[in-house]
Design an enzyme around this catalytic site. Structure first.
Site, PDB file in Angstrom:
ATOM      1  N   GLU B  10      40.255  -2.475  25.778  1.00  0.00           N
ATOM      2  CA  GLU B  10      38.975  -3.135  26.074  1.00  0.00           C
ATOM      3  C   GLU B  10      38.613  -3.967  24.852  1.00  0.00           C
ATOM      4  O   GLU B  10      38.687  -3.468  23.745  1.00  0.00           O
ATOM      5  CB  GLU B  10      37.851  -2.117  26.273  1.00  0.00           C
ATOM      6  CG  GLU B  10      38.210  -0.869  27.038  1.00  0.00           C
ATOM      7  CD  GLU B  10      37.191   0.248  26.797  1.00  0.00           C
ATOM      8  OE1 GLU B  10      35.997  -0.041  26.621  1.00  0.00           O
ATOM      9  OE2 GLU B  10      37.606   1.412  26.786  1.00  0.00           O
ATOM     10  N   TYR B  93      32.987  -8.056  32.229  1.00  0.00           N
ATOM     11  CA  TYR B  93      31.559  -7.741  32.330  1.00  0.00           C
ATOM     12  C   TYR B  93      30.828  -7.989  31.028  1.00  0.00           C
ATOM     13  O   TYR B  93      31.433  -8.392  30.027  1.00  0.00           O
ATOM     14  CB  TYR B  93      31.379  -6.305  32.807  1.00  0.00           C
ATOM     15  CG  TYR B  93      31.761  -5.221  31.836  1.00  0.00           C
ATOM     16  CD1 TYR B  93      33.061  -5.077  31.375  1.00  0.00           C
ATOM     17  CD2 TYR B  93      30.809  -4.304  31.393  1.00  0.00           C
ATOM     18  CE1 TYR B  93      33.403  -4.064  30.507  1.00  0.00           C
ATOM     19  CE2 TYR B  93      31.151  -3.274  30.520  1.00  0.00           C
ATOM     20  CZ  TYR B  93      32.444  -3.156  30.086  1.00  0.00           C
ATOM     21  OH  TYR B  93      32.779  -2.150  29.227  1.00  0.00           O
ATOM     22  N   ASP B  95      28.839  -6.211  28.142  1.00  0.00           N
ATOM     23  CA  ASP B  95      28.576  -4.914  27.537  1.00  0.00           C
ATOM     24  C   ASP B  95      27.638  -5.141  26.351  1.00  0.00           C
ATOM     25  O   ASP B  95      28.015  -5.818  25.394  1.00  0.00           O
ATOM     26  CB  ASP B  95      29.889  -4.268  27.083  1.00  0.00           C
ATOM     27  CG  ASP B  95      29.705  -2.805  26.724  1.00  0.00           C
ATOM     28  OD1 ASP B  95      28.576  -2.289  26.880  1.00  0.00           O
ATOM     29  OD2 ASP B  95      30.684  -2.171  26.291  1.00  0.00           O
ATOM     30  N   GLU B 100      32.970  -8.635  27.815  1.00  0.00           N
ATOM     31  CA  GLU B 100      34.077  -7.706  27.561  1.00  0.00           C
ATOM     32  C   GLU B 100      35.115  -7.811  28.665  1.00  0.00           C
ATOM     33  O   GLU B 100      34.787  -7.934  29.837  1.00  0.00           O
ATOM     34  CB  GLU B 100      33.554  -6.262  27.477  1.00  0.00           C
ATOM     35  CG  GLU B 100      34.676  -5.226  27.411  1.00  0.00           C
ATOM     36  CD  GLU B 100      34.230  -3.834  26.972  1.00  0.00           C
ATOM     37  OE1 GLU B 100      33.177  -3.733  26.301  1.00  0.00           O
ATOM     38  OE2 GLU B 100      34.932  -2.863  27.301  1.00  0.00           O
ATOM     39  N   HIS B 156      38.582  -1.309  22.051  1.00  0.00           N
ATOM     40  CA  HIS B 156      38.971   0.088  22.222  1.00  0.00           C
ATOM     41  C   HIS B 156      40.319   0.198  22.914  1.00  0.00           C
ATOM     42  O   HIS B 156      40.709  -0.677  23.679  1.00  0.00           O
ATOM     43  CB  HIS B 156      37.919   0.825  23.056  1.00  0.00           C
ATOM     44  CG  HIS B 156      36.541   0.789  22.447  1.00  0.00           C
ATOM     45  ND1 HIS B 156      35.423   1.173  23.124  1.00  0.00           N
ATOM     46  CD2 HIS B 156      36.116   0.408  21.216  1.00  0.00           C
ATOM     47  CE1 HIS B 156      34.347   1.032  22.341  1.00  0.00           C
ATOM     48  NE2 HIS B 156      34.749   0.557  21.183  1.00  0.00           N
ATOM     49  N   ARG B 240      41.081  11.301  28.809  1.00  0.00           N
ATOM     50  CA  ARG B 240      41.352   9.942  28.348  1.00  0.00           C
ATOM     51  C   ARG B 240      40.968   9.903  26.885  1.00  0.00           C
ATOM     52  O   ARG B 240      39.831  10.175  26.531  1.00  0.00           O
ATOM     53  CB  ARG B 240      40.520   8.930  29.131  1.00  0.00           C
ATOM     54  CG  ARG B 240      40.635   7.510  28.572  1.00  0.00           C
ATOM     55  CD  ARG B 240      39.828   6.503  29.393  1.00  0.00           C
ATOM     56  NE  ARG B 240      38.410   6.807  29.426  1.00  0.00           N
ATOM     57  CZ  ARG B 240      37.441   5.928  29.100  1.00  0.00           C
ATOM     58  NH1 ARG B 240      37.738   4.707  28.713  1.00  0.00           N
ATOM     59  NH2 ARG B 240      36.174   6.277  29.193  1.00  0.00           N
ATOM     60  N   HIS B 242      39.806   7.963  24.038  1.00  0.00           N
ATOM     61  CA  HIS B 242      39.094   6.688  23.883  1.00  0.00           C
ATOM     62  C   HIS B 242      39.079   6.397  22.389  1.00  0.00           C
ATOM     63  O   HIS B 242      38.394   7.070  21.626  1.00  0.00           O
ATOM     64  CB  HIS B 242      37.678   6.869  24.446  1.00  0.00           C
ATOM     65  CG  HIS B 242      36.835   5.641  24.462  1.00  0.00           C
ATOM     66  ND1 HIS B 242      35.621   5.560  23.827  1.00  0.00           N
ATOM     67  CD2 HIS B 242      37.026   4.429  25.047  1.00  0.00           C
ATOM     68  CE1 HIS B 242      35.092   4.367  24.031  1.00  0.00           C
ATOM     69  NE2 HIS B 242      35.925   3.656  24.767  1.00  0.00           N
TER      70      HIS B 242
END
Lengths: 64, 500
Positions: B10, B93, B95, B100, B156, B240, B242
């Site tokens: 991301e 989108y 963020d 992002e 990320h 997950r 992150h």
């Protein structure tokens, strides 16, 4: 500090090589210098004008 | 297991409106996203489905209450900001105050490179289209992480990791890895400290913004190990991971190494193969020290009082990985990552400048040093800050990374045509294929989607129909490719899937 170390290391090996093959090495060095100059010229052309103002006005909100 | 793993990235982009330093970044970001959606037939703007999102779920096993959470942590409340799904399975989108791009799920580090690079094209196109809205000034996007005045925004990584790996061992084994891997995946920065008040170069953009060892936060008190636990998969089997510590990379080799080495380390962790990593005495301080040292020789203290370097820490993991593939087998993608990992460490040890073709921070430093020697500039000079910032400009004609690329000074991994295809096409080997193909074929019939669902709005059905996609490795071209070939309409597809 290490920058200086690297540079001086580069210089001494250049000198050693220059003794052996002076023409080839100076040609190569010239070409490298030309190349770097050409890149900086390139970049001078695209760099935003008024660096100080441009950098100062780049203000972002924090994200993740 | 090798470098093959469900993963993705991301990237929040820096955004500025030309000539309007006080323009509202949320409005500008919304224009980028919506302009892209409108121009690409995504007029229905299939929305993000938040049902499975739980940003306050902590991997350590508790939920943070909404009352005590900082408002900036609430990412799942639809604020009415633009939020769409693309035909390549990615999410585009707004963020906070940044546009992002979240890549679709892929299974190899090379595919991360491909779909993350596709994201740069999406952003560039979105900004170009937004500038065509009457009254709008040109919008410029930067794939970086800082404004050098105190604000940071993230890039990320996400990795699917087996749930049975205790979180304590993830913390213990990954902390020294994350502290040291910046020597090959840092993006470089002119300025130290969060506000850039110390005039010097550093290896990483994000390092100075990491303030604690472990934590749930991503917008304040940022941790080396983030505990957000939304697997977007069966939570009994998977977590997950992150990862918020990384920089946004432009270099393809840096992206490959970042995801490739992390994937191998996770595989060794899952298999119980990784020997205990030497614990750092003060990880956050070590992270900053390593970033502030472009010679890659700084000593950091271990818990036992001895010292080591970032390169030596990385060799701990590389040596283990070498033994691991001998015992567990390898494949060409894994071999590529191991070869490059070793080669980069060897050269960083000799002279970091040898990595100027591959690593962002070295390419940037090399350029800065050329300017410094030609023009006699000190590190506080505005021109050097401009070079730093403009390295990340996504416009090919203005971005300095692109200038270096055109002059053949940067190594490429993925050909242009493959990246351009990935702007529109989903990966074929994850559920992103199903999501992306639904948007490609039937965008007007898709009301919403997310990592783990696609929601249909079908003629003749009174309510919306939700198709869960909880398994990241189902819904691939192999599984459902023929369904798309055989379905003339979204209703056909839905009926075939649900047998209704």
């Amino acid at each position: 500090m290490a920058e200086q170390q690297h540079r001086s290391r580069g210089r001494s090996s250049e000198e050693t090589e220059q003794v052996a093959t002076p023409e080839v090495d100076s040609d190569r060095k010239e070409k490298l210098d030309d190349d770097v100059d050409a890149i900086l010229d390139d970049i001078d052309d695209v760099l935003e004008e008024n660096a100080e103002e441009f950098v100062r006005s780049f203000v972002q909100k924090g994200g993740q | 297991m090798t470098v093959h793993r469900v993963q993705g990235s991301e990237v929040e982009y820096g955004i500025s409106v030309q000539g309007q330093p006080h323009a509202n970044p949320m409005v500008a970001s919304t224009h980028v996203v919506n302009s892209y959606a409108s121009a690409h037939g995504l007029t229905r703007r299939a929305r993000w489905d938040f049902e499975e999102e739980s940003p306050l779920r902590d991997a350590r096993g508790f939920d943070l209450s909404r009352e005590v959470a900082d408002p900036s942590q609430l990412t799942d409340e639809d604020l009415g900001l633009a939020n769409i799904i693309l035909t390549n399975g990615a999410r585009l989108y707004v963020d906070h105050a940044h546009p992002e791009y979240s890549s679709p799920e892929v299974t190899t580090p090379r595919d991360v490179v491909r779909w993350e690079k596709a994201g740069e094209h999406v952003m560039l196109r979105g900004a170009e289209l937004a500038a065509q809205i009457p009254g709008n000034q040109p919008i410029v996007l930067y794939k970086n992480n800082i404004d050098n005045k105190g604000a940071s925004y993230g890039s990320h990584e996400n990795y699917l990791v087996r749930r049975d790996v205790p979180f304590e061992s993830i913390v213990a084994q990954l902390t020294p890895f994350f502290v040291s891997r910046q020597i090959f995946c840092g993006a470089g920065r002119v300025g130290q400290q969060q506000d850039g008040s110390v005039h010097a170069f550093q290896v990483s953009q994000r390092a100075d913004y990491m303030e604690v060892g472990v934590g749930l936060e991503t917008t304040l008190k940022r941790p080396i190990i983030n505990t957000r636990d939304e697997p977007h998969a069966d939570p009994r089997q998977w977590r997950r991971l992150h990862v918020i510590i990384g920089d946004a990379n432009l270099s393809e080799v840096a992206i490959l190494l970042k995801h490739g080495t992390t994937s191998i380390v996770l595989a060794m962790l899952e298999d119980g193969f990784l020997p205990p990593a030497p614990p750092l005495a003060r990880p956050v301080e070590a992270l900053h020290d390593v970033s502030h040292d472009p010679t890659c020789t700084v000593l950091v203290e271990l818990e036992d009082g001895t010292t080591t370097t970032a390169i030596a820490l990385q060799r701990h993991y590389l040596d283990a990985a070498r033994r691991y593939v001998v015992e567990h087998g390898s494949d060409p993608e894994t071999d590529e990552v191991l070869e490059r990992w070793q080669s980069v460490l060897d050269r960083l040890e000799r002279d970091p400048m040898e990595c100027a073709r591959e690593l962002d921070w070295v390419a940037k430093l090399s350029l800065l040093e050329s300017y410094r020697s030609r023009d006699g500039l000190d590190w506080d000079h505005a021109k050097l800050h401009l070079v730093d910032l403009q390295y990340h400009d996504v416009r090919p004609e203005k971005g300095l990374f692109h200038s270096l690329l055109r002059r053949g000074r940067i190594e490429r991994l993925v050909p242009d045509d493959a990246v351009l295809a990935a702007v529109h096409e989903p990966p074929r080997d994850t559920r992103a294929y199903f999501r992306g193909m639904c948007l490609t074929r039937f965008s007007t019939d898709i009301a919403a989607a997310s990592w783990d669902s696609v929601i249909f709005d079908l003629p003749g059905y009174e309510s919306l129909q939700r198709v869960p996609t909880m398994d990241p490795l189902r819904g691939t071209a192999e599984h459902v490719g023929h369904l798309f070939e055989d379905s003339a309409t979204a209703t056909d597809l839905f009926r075939t899937i649900t047998q209704r």
